[in-house]
Design a protein around this motif. Structure first.
Motif, PDB file in Angstrom:
ATOM      1  N   THR A  54     -23.686  -2.841  23.247  1.00  0.00           N
ATOM      2  CA  THR A  54     -23.661  -1.463  22.992  1.00  0.00           C
ATOM      3  C   THR A  54     -25.258  -1.097  22.501  1.00  0.00           C
ATOM      4  O   THR A  54     -26.016  -1.714  22.096  1.00  0.00           O
ATOM      5  CB  THR A  54     -22.680  -0.745  21.746  1.00  0.00           C
ATOM      6  N   ASP A  55     -25.223   0.474  22.622  1.00  0.00           N
ATOM      7  CA  ASP A  55     -26.645   0.966  21.945  1.00  0.00           C
ATOM      8  C   ASP A  55     -27.928   0.369  22.646  1.00  0.00           C
ATOM      9  O   ASP A  55     -28.820  -0.079  22.227  1.00  0.00           O
ATOM     10  CB  ASP A  55     -26.720   0.939  20.798  1.00  0.00           C
ATOM     11  N   GLY A  56     -27.577   0.276  23.982  1.00  0.00           N
ATOM     12  CA  GLY A  56     -28.753  -0.319  24.684  1.00  0.00           C
ATOM     13  C   GLY A  56     -28.894  -1.489  24.949  1.00  0.00           C
ATOM     14  O   GLY A  56     -29.489  -2.394  25.887  1.00  0.00           O
ATOM     15  N   ASP A  57     -27.980  -2.534  24.254  1.00  0.00           N
ATOM     16  CA  ASP A  57     -27.902  -3.888  24.575  1.00  0.00           C
ATOM     17  C   ASP A  57     -27.128  -4.337  25.643  1.00  0.00           C
ATOM     18  O   ASP A  57     -25.910  -3.765  25.765  1.00  0.00           O
ATOM     19  CB  ASP A  57     -27.408  -4.454  23.283  1.00  0.00           C
ATOM     20  N   LEU A  58     -27.458  -5.178  26.542  1.00  0.00           N
ATOM     21  CA  LEU A  58     -26.719  -5.245  27.640  1.00  0.00           C
ATOM     22  C   LEU A  58     -26.368  -6.778  27.900  1.00  0.00           C
ATOM     23  O   LEU A  58     -26.281  -7.330  29.228  1.00  0.00           O
ATOM     24  CB  LEU A  58     -27.723  -4.803  29.151  1.00  0.00           C
ATOM     25  N   ALA A  59     -26.117  -7.357  26.953  1.00  0.00           N
ATOM     26  CA  ALA A  59     -25.381  -8.704  27.191  1.00  0.00           C
ATOM     27  C   ALA A  59     -24.195  -8.878  28.170  1.00  0.00           C
ATOM     28  O   ALA A  59     -23.413  -8.066  27.795  1.00  0.00           O
ATOM     29  CB  ALA A  59     -25.148  -9.532  25.804  1.00  0.00           C
ATOM     30  N   LEU A  60     -24.008  -9.859  28.838  1.00  0.00           N
ATOM     31  CA  LEU A  60     -22.963  -9.854  29.917  1.00  0.00           C
ATOM     32  C   LEU A  60     -22.101 -10.865  29.662  1.00  0.00           C
ATOM     33  O   LEU A  60     -22.508 -12.045  29.050  1.00  0.00           O
ATOM     34  CB  LEU A  60     -23.675 -10.192  31.349  1.00  0.00           C
ATOM     35  N   LEU A  76     -28.880 -13.604  23.305  1.00  0.00           N
ATOM     36  CA  LEU A  76     -28.850 -14.185  21.622  1.00  0.00           C
ATOM     37  C   LEU A  76     -27.692 -14.706  21.432  1.00  0.00           C
ATOM     38  O   LEU A  76     -26.731 -13.972  21.280  1.00  0.00           O
ATOM     39  CB  LEU A  76     -29.616 -13.158  20.950  1.00  0.00           C
ATOM     40  N   LYS A  77     -27.715 -15.674  20.653  1.00  0.00           N
ATOM     41  CA  LYS A  77     -26.563 -16.379  20.024  1.00  0.00           C
ATOM     42  C   LYS A  77     -26.257 -15.611  18.827  1.00  0.00           C
ATOM     43  O   LYS A  77     -27.256 -14.956  18.101  1.00  0.00           O
ATOM     44  CB  LYS A  77     -26.592 -17.672  19.679  1.00  0.00           C
TER      45      LYS A  77
END
Length: 364
Positions: A285-291, A104-105
């Motif tokens: 963080t907190d389960g968000d896994l943007a690479l 997501l942007k």
């Protein structure tokens, strides 16, 4: 130059050893994948509606077939409408989760989070989709391109196949005195976003159009969705484009070798695509896994143009939380990821797969 399936088998072995650096905690559990598949007892009845990334459409079709085969009372409908359309549908509440070739942007986060009462929208990487540079030039096999030359071609600075810059990188090749026709996605696409991000990171002087889901450079021919791009290149001489590997393979298209940051012209294989992830970073963080990927990787033998397709789903607050969790438990399981090897994708590295599995397990 059709990719050999053995390359992806090798890629699985390679990616299992890759460690990604996380900005958050590494204390998440769930690395084995056991119990994550959609077996009787873990199935949740109900229907899911999702849409988005065409890059992951073939993977989704395979997953849905396997999942519904094991969970007779579950139904998942995924439409490959493009990443931009998928995120718009998620924000509008017409998709239970979305597929996207980009995280997501910043400007999309607040709207997406608003659809998750008490939680937030997660970027869950689910499929590694290498991006092939495909071309249709008679008599030219094994085309080699550097980032600068590739950028000039798509920016309109190089217009002939026998241009001196292309010839210098392809000694001995019989390059025709023919006009190059570049082909790009006409719809908003995470594939375009990733491809233009690669150009902007590796050929800054030659590529001045930044990166976005919508194609910004002048000229060229637009084609809708991944299959439209593949069809256009297959049927039109002297074309060049970018498309996910699975579509390049399905159309038996020629794929160029791309010069990486180490100065090597690298053929696209499962192993070479996997090597680019050796320097990937998990930003969320907190389960968000943007690479964050290193497109200018100097890792020996790394093919640098890759994308990760994400599932965008609520951590909490979705009316379909149980159904979403059940399906994504299967897609993030060892069994679900292994199924991708025969479809022109590279399974997630084990360290990342375990993080995705743990994040999915926390959906409520």
């Amino acid at each position: 130059m059709k990719l050999q399936r053995s390359g992806f088998v090798a890629g699985i072995a390679l990616t299992a050893t890759i460690a990604l650096t996380a900005c958050g905690s590494d204390n998440e559990s769930g690395g084995s994948g056991s119990g994550a598949s959609a077996a009787p007892g873990s199935c949740v009845s109900g229907a899911l509606t999702a849409q988005g990334s065409t890059a992951q459409k073939n993977a989704m079709d395979e997953w849905i077939k396997a999942y519904q085969g094991q969970c007779a009372d579950a139904k998942v409908d995924y439409q490959g409408t493009g990443s931009g359309a998928g995120i718009e549908a998620f924000i509008a509440g017409t998709a239970d989760f979305a597929g996207s070739d980009s995280a997501l942007k910043e400007e999309e986060v607040a709207q997406a989070d608003a659809k998750c009462p008490g939680g937030k929208a997660l970027n869950l990487p689910m499929v590694i989709g290498p991006v092939a540079v495909v071309y249709n030039v008679q008599g030219v096999d094994g085309l080699q391109l550097s980032p600068a030359t590739l950028a000039k071609i798509f920016a309109g600075g190089i217009t002939k196949w026998n241009d001196a810059a292309i010839a210098a990188e392809n000694t001995g090749a019989k390059l025709p005195d023919a006009t190059i026709e570049t082909v790009h996605r006409s719809d908003e696409s995470g594939t375009t976003d990733n491809f233009t991000k690669y150009l902007s990171k590796t050929a800054e002087a030659e590529w001045t159009y930044g990166n976005a889901k919508a194609w910004k450079a002048p000229g060229g021919t637009g084609a809708a969705k991944s299959d439209g791009v593949a069809t256009k290149v297959k049927s039109t001489p002297n074309t060049i484009s970018y498309v996910e590997l699975s579509f390049a393979e399905n159309s038996d298209l020629q794929m160029a070798k791309i010069k990486n940051g180490a100065g090597e012209y690298v053929e696209l294989t499962g192993a070479s695509a996997g090597k680019t992830f050796e320097n990937a970073t998990v930003k969320g963080t907190d389960g968000d896994l943007a690479l964050e990927l290193d497109y200018n990787t100097k890792t020996a033998g790394a093919y640098p143009i890759v994308l990760v397709t994400y599932e965008i789903a609520c951590s909490k607050g979705s009316a379909k939380a149980k159904e979403i969790q059940s399906f994504l438990k299967y897609t993030s399981s060892t069994a679900g990821q292994t199924a991708l090897a025969e479809l022109g994708y590279a399974p997630l590295p084990e360290t990342l797969r375990a993080k995705v599995e743990a994040s999915v397990a926390s959906i409520a």
